[in-house]
Design a protein around this motif. Structure first.
Motif, short mmCIF file in Angstrom:
data_model
loop_
_atom_site.label_atom_id
_atom_site.label_comp_id
_atom_site.label_asym_id
_atom_site.label_seq_id
_atom_site.Cartn_x
_atom_site.Cartn_y
_atom_site.Cartn_z
N MET A 56 -37.26 -117.99 27.85
CA MET A 56 -37.06 -118.52 29.16
C MET A 56 -37.74 -119.89 29.20
N ILE A 57 -37.09 -120.85 29.86
CA ILE A 57 -37.66 -122.19 30.02
C ILE A 57 -37.84 -122.45 31.51
N ILE A 58 -39.06 -122.85 31.88
CA ILE A 58 -39.38 -123.10 33.29
C ILE A 58 -39.85 -124.54 33.44
N LEU A 59 -39.23 -125.26 34.35
CA LEU A 59 -39.68 -126.59 34.71
C LEU A 59 -40.74 -126.44 35.80
N TYR A 60 -41.89 -127.06 35.59
CA TYR A 60 -42.95 -127.00 36.60
C TYR A 60 -43.54 -128.40 36.75
N GLY A 61 -44.47 -128.58 37.63
CA GLY A 61 -45.11 -129.88 37.81
C GLY A 61 -44.35 -130.77 38.79
N SER A 62 -44.56 -132.07 38.66
CA SER A 62 -44.05 -133.01 39.66
C SER A 62 -42.52 -133.05 39.72
N TYR A 63 -41.83 -132.89 38.60
CA TYR A 63 -40.36 -132.88 38.66
C TYR A 63 -39.86 -131.63 39.38
N ALA A 64 -40.51 -130.50 39.19
CA ALA A 64 -40.12 -129.27 39.89
C ALA A 64 -40.40 -129.38 41.38
N ARG A 65 -41.49 -130.04 41.74
CA ARG A 65 -41.84 -130.20 43.16
C ARG A 65 -41.05 -131.31 43.83
N GLY A 66 -40.50 -132.23 43.04
CA GLY A 66 -39.74 -133.34 43.59
C GLY A 66 -40.59 -134.54 43.96
N ASP A 67 -41.85 -134.59 43.51
CA ASP A 67 -42.70 -135.73 43.83
C ASP A 67 -43.07 -136.53 42.58
N PHE A 68 -42.15 -136.58 41.63
CA PHE A 68 -42.38 -137.30 40.37
C PHE A 68 -42.35 -138.81 40.59
N VAL A 69 -42.95 -139.52 39.64
CA VAL A 69 -42.97 -140.98 39.65
C VAL A 69 -42.11 -141.44 38.47
N ALA A 70 -41.00 -142.12 38.76
CA ALA A 70 -40.10 -142.57 37.71
C ALA A 70 -40.76 -143.66 36.86
N LYS A 71 -41.32 -144.65 37.49
CA LYS A 71 -42.06 -145.70 36.77
C LYS A 71 -42.87 -146.44 37.82
N ASP A 72 -44.15 -146.57 37.58
CA ASP A 72 -45.02 -147.24 38.53
C ASP A 72 -45.93 -148.19 37.76
N LEU A 73 -46.01 -149.41 38.22
CA LEU A 73 -46.89 -150.41 37.61
C LEU A 73 -48.08 -150.62 38.53
N ILE A 74 -49.27 -150.55 37.97
CA ILE A 74 -50.50 -150.69 38.74
C ILE A 74 -51.28 -151.86 38.16
N LYS A 75 -51.63 -152.82 39.01
CA LYS A 75 -52.42 -153.96 38.56
C LYS A 75 -53.88 -153.70 38.85
N GLU A 76 -54.70 -153.85 37.82
CA GLU A 76 -56.15 -153.75 37.96
C GLU A 76 -56.76 -154.98 37.32
N GLY A 77 -57.11 -155.95 38.13
CA GLY A 77 -57.65 -157.20 37.61
C GLY A 77 -56.60 -157.92 36.79
N ASN A 78 -56.91 -158.21 35.54
CA ASN A 78 -55.98 -158.89 34.64
C ASN A 78 -55.09 -157.93 33.87
N HIS A 79 -55.21 -156.65 34.14
CA HIS A 79 -54.46 -155.64 33.39
C HIS A 79 -53.38 -155.02 34.27
N THR A 80 -52.24 -154.74 33.67
CA THR A 80 -51.18 -154.01 34.35
C THR A 80 -50.99 -152.69 33.61
N LEU A 81 -51.12 -151.61 34.35
CA LEU A 81 -50.97 -150.27 33.79
C LEU A 81 -49.63 -149.69 34.22
N SER A 82 -49.03 -148.92 33.36
CA SER A 82 -47.76 -148.29 33.66
C SER A 82 -47.97 -146.77 33.72
N TYR A 83 -47.34 -146.13 34.70
CA TYR A 83 -47.43 -144.68 34.83
C TYR A 83 -46.05 -144.13 35.14
#
Length: 77
Positions: free
Chosen positions: A1-28
């Motif tokens: 059996m395969i179960i999807l859980y976590g943010s995709y199962a809840r519908g609150d997933f982040v497709a791509k998010d860029l976060i700037k912290e000072g001179n750095h850009t982080l991707s999530y």
């Protein structure tokens, strides 16, 4: 059996998010969290298989969303 859980199962997933912290850009981005449920109790093999499957799936250039896999036997759940 395969179960999807976590943010995709809840519908609150982040497709791509860029976060700037000072001179750095982080991707999530959220990953697909999959739980594979097996019939037989084989905990040690399950952990290694989960790592191997996750690594193989995530190195496939056709799969754009990262995947995390856990494997548990039905007796454990």
């Amino acid at each position: 059996m395969i179960i999807l859980y976590g943010s995709y199962a809840r519908g609150d997933f982040v497709a791509k998010d860029l976060i700037k912290e000072g001179n750095h850009t982080l991707s999530y981005e959220s990953d697909f969290d999959l739980l594979l449920v097996t019939k037989q109790p084989t905990q040690e093999k399950n952990e290694q298989l989960a790592r191997d499957l996750t690594r193989e799936i995530n190195k496939d250039p056709n799969i754009k969303t990262p995947v995390s896999i856990l494997i548990e036997d039905i007796i454990h759940i």
